[in-house]
Design a protein around this motif. Structure first.
Motif, PDB file in Angstrom:
ATOM      1  N   PHE A  21       6.761  -7.959   4.386  1.00 44.98           N
ATOM      2  CA  PHE A  21       6.169  -7.141   3.328  1.00 44.98           C
ATOM      3  C   PHE A  21       4.681  -6.896   3.591  1.00 44.98           C
ATOM      4  O   PHE A  21       4.133  -5.879   3.180  1.00 44.98           O
ATOM      5  N   LYS A  22       4.043  -7.829   4.295  1.00 44.11           N
ATOM      6  CA  LYS A  22       2.606  -7.630   4.566  1.00 44.11           C
ATOM      7  C   LYS A  22       2.369  -6.340   5.374  1.00 44.11           C
ATOM      8  O   LYS A  22       1.349  -5.676   5.184  1.00 44.11           O
ATOM      9  N   ILE A  23       3.310  -5.998   6.212  1.00 42.51           N
ATOM     10  CA  ILE A  23       3.170  -4.748   6.993  1.00 42.51           C
ATOM     11  C   ILE A  23       3.258  -3.548   6.040  1.00 42.51           C
ATOM     12  O   ILE A  23       2.441  -2.633   6.067  1.00 42.51           O
ATOM     13  N   VAL A  24       4.259  -3.621   5.165  1.00 41.65           N
ATOM     14  CA  VAL A  24       4.480  -2.530   4.204  1.00 41.65           C
ATOM     15  C   VAL A  24       3.253  -2.387   3.301  1.00 41.65           C
ATOM     16  O   VAL A  24       2.776  -1.274   3.040  1.00 41.65           O
ATOM     17  N   SER A  25       2.761  -3.525   2.843  1.00 37.98           N
ATOM     18  CA  SER A  25       1.643  -3.515   1.918  1.00 37.98           C
ATOM     19  C   SER A  25       0.389  -2.899   2.563  1.00 37.98           C
ATOM     20  O   SER A  25      -0.305  -2.092   1.947  1.00 37.98           O
ATOM     21  N   LYS A  26       0.127  -3.244   3.817  1.00 40.24           N
ATOM     22  CA  LYS A  26      -1.056  -2.687   4.496  1.00 40.24           C
ATOM     23  C   LYS A  26      -0.914  -1.168   4.679  1.00 40.24           C
ATOM     24  O   LYS A  26      -1.872  -0.426   4.506  1.00 40.24           O
ATOM     25  N   ILE A  27       0.276  -0.750   5.015  1.00 38.04           N
ATOM     26  CA  ILE A  27       0.490   0.697   5.216  1.00 38.04           C
ATOM     27  C   ILE A  27       0.392   1.422   3.862  1.00 38.04           C
ATOM     28  O   ILE A  27      -0.188   2.507   3.768  1.00 38.04           O
ATOM     29  N   ASN A  28       0.907   0.797   2.825  1.00 41.75           N
ATOM     30  CA  ASN A  28       0.817   1.382   1.481  1.00 41.75           C
ATOM     31  C   ASN A  28      -0.652   1.517   1.050  1.00 41.75           C
ATOM     32  O   ASN A  28      -1.057   2.540   0.514  1.00 41.75           O
ATOM     33  N   GLN A  29      -1.429   0.475   1.327  1.00 39.23           N
ATOM     34  CA  GLN A  29      -2.862   0.515   0.977  1.00 39.23           C
ATOM     35  C   GLN A  29      -3.588   1.606   1.750  1.00 39.23           C
ATOM     36  O   GLN A  29      -4.412   2.335   1.197  1.00 39.23           O
ATOM     37  N   TYR A  30      -3.248   1.711   3.020  1.00 36.14           N
ATOM     38  CA  TYR A  30      -3.861   2.757   3.846  1.00 36.14           C
ATOM     39  C   TYR A  30      -3.541   4.138   3.257  1.00 36.14           C
ATOM     40  O   TYR A  30      -4.412   4.996   3.125  1.00 36.14           O
TER      41      TYR A  30
END
Ligand code: PEP
Length: 252
Positions: A21-30
């Motif tokens: 989820f950390k990958i998803v979260s970083k991309i979502n924030q970007y």
């Protein structure tokens, strides 16, 4: 740089667990931070086991989630190990990849893919429909005839073209670090657009993506092709840094 909407779609393949989820979260924030700078749509097609979990964890969604395949049957049934389009929709998928060459290699035919497209359209899912020739077909000069066949045998005029995003993925280019030449790619994208317009008997321009070994280094080459509407990104989408760098470098 064009102001046309561009798609950056990740295909995670068989990768990931709850910790991803950390990958998803970083991309979502970007995506949230850069939502105004360029017109883009980011979609992550993740394993079925993660769609619902990611959906719930994402408090505000600046990206969309998708699945990578489905069974063609609409309702429930005796299909051990399978999941249909309706089940994926209920889990939170808005998009679905169909016709990926890795599944064609496992025996998916154009006819079977057509059934899957119908069931995904019935669920109002947005489809990322992959087509592409093998290395041998390319060497034999059959690229256009293969693409035409894949399109004609899986599509019907009555399908809603605006629910389908086409992804040209030459099989020889997936995960190999080999990419088509820019001229070759531009011509192929144009060819796919014109074939789709014929099938759907429309003047509207279909959206066609490129997929195959896209990375942060070669993405700038692709940005010179106006006709490309975005990218389907496999391996590099499994890292938030690599995926985000692709987007950043595209707009550089
Ligand atoms: C894919 O699997 O759709 C794909 C394009 O893979 P990769 O980017 O790793 O070549």
């Amino acid at each position: 740089m064009t102001n046309k909407l561009k798609y950056f779609i990740g295909n995670w393949k068989m990768f990931g667990d709850f910790g991803s989820f950390k990958i998803v979260s970083k991309i979502n924030q970007y995506s949230y931070k850069h939502q105004k700078s360029n017109k883009k749509k980011i979609i992550l097609c993740v394993p079925n086991t993660l769609i619902h979990y990611f959906k719930k964890k994402l408090k505000s969604e600046f990206i969309s989630l998708g699945a990578q395949n489905c069974h063609h049957h609409d309702g429930y049934g005796a299909f051990t190990g399978s999941v249909n389009a309706s089940m994926l929709k209920k889990m939170g998928a808005k998009f679905i990849i169909l016709g990926h060459s890795e599944n064609r290699t496992e025996g998916e035919t154009n006819q079977l893919i057509k059934k899957k497209i119908i069931s995904a359209l019935n669920q109002k899912l947005n489809i990322i429909f992959c087509i592409g020739e093998t290395y041998t077909e390319k060497k034999e000069g059959k690229t256009f005839s293969i693409l035409k066949k894949q399109l004609k045998n899986s599509l019907e005029r009555k399908f809603k073209m605006n629910k389908i995003i086409f992804a040209y993925e030459p099989v020889w280019s997936i995960g190999t670090n080999k990419i088509p030449s820019i001229d070759e790619l531009r011509n192929t994208i144009k060819f796919i657009k014109s074939e789709c317009k014929k099938i759907f008997k429309t003047k509207k321009i279909p959206r066609v993506l490129y997929g195959g070994s896209v990375n942060r280094k070669n993405i700038q080459l692709f940005s010179t092709i106006y006709e490309i509407d975005g990218f389907l990104i496999g391996g590099a989408s499994q890292s938030s840094k690599k995926f985000i760098d692709i987007i950043k470098n595209y707009y550089k």
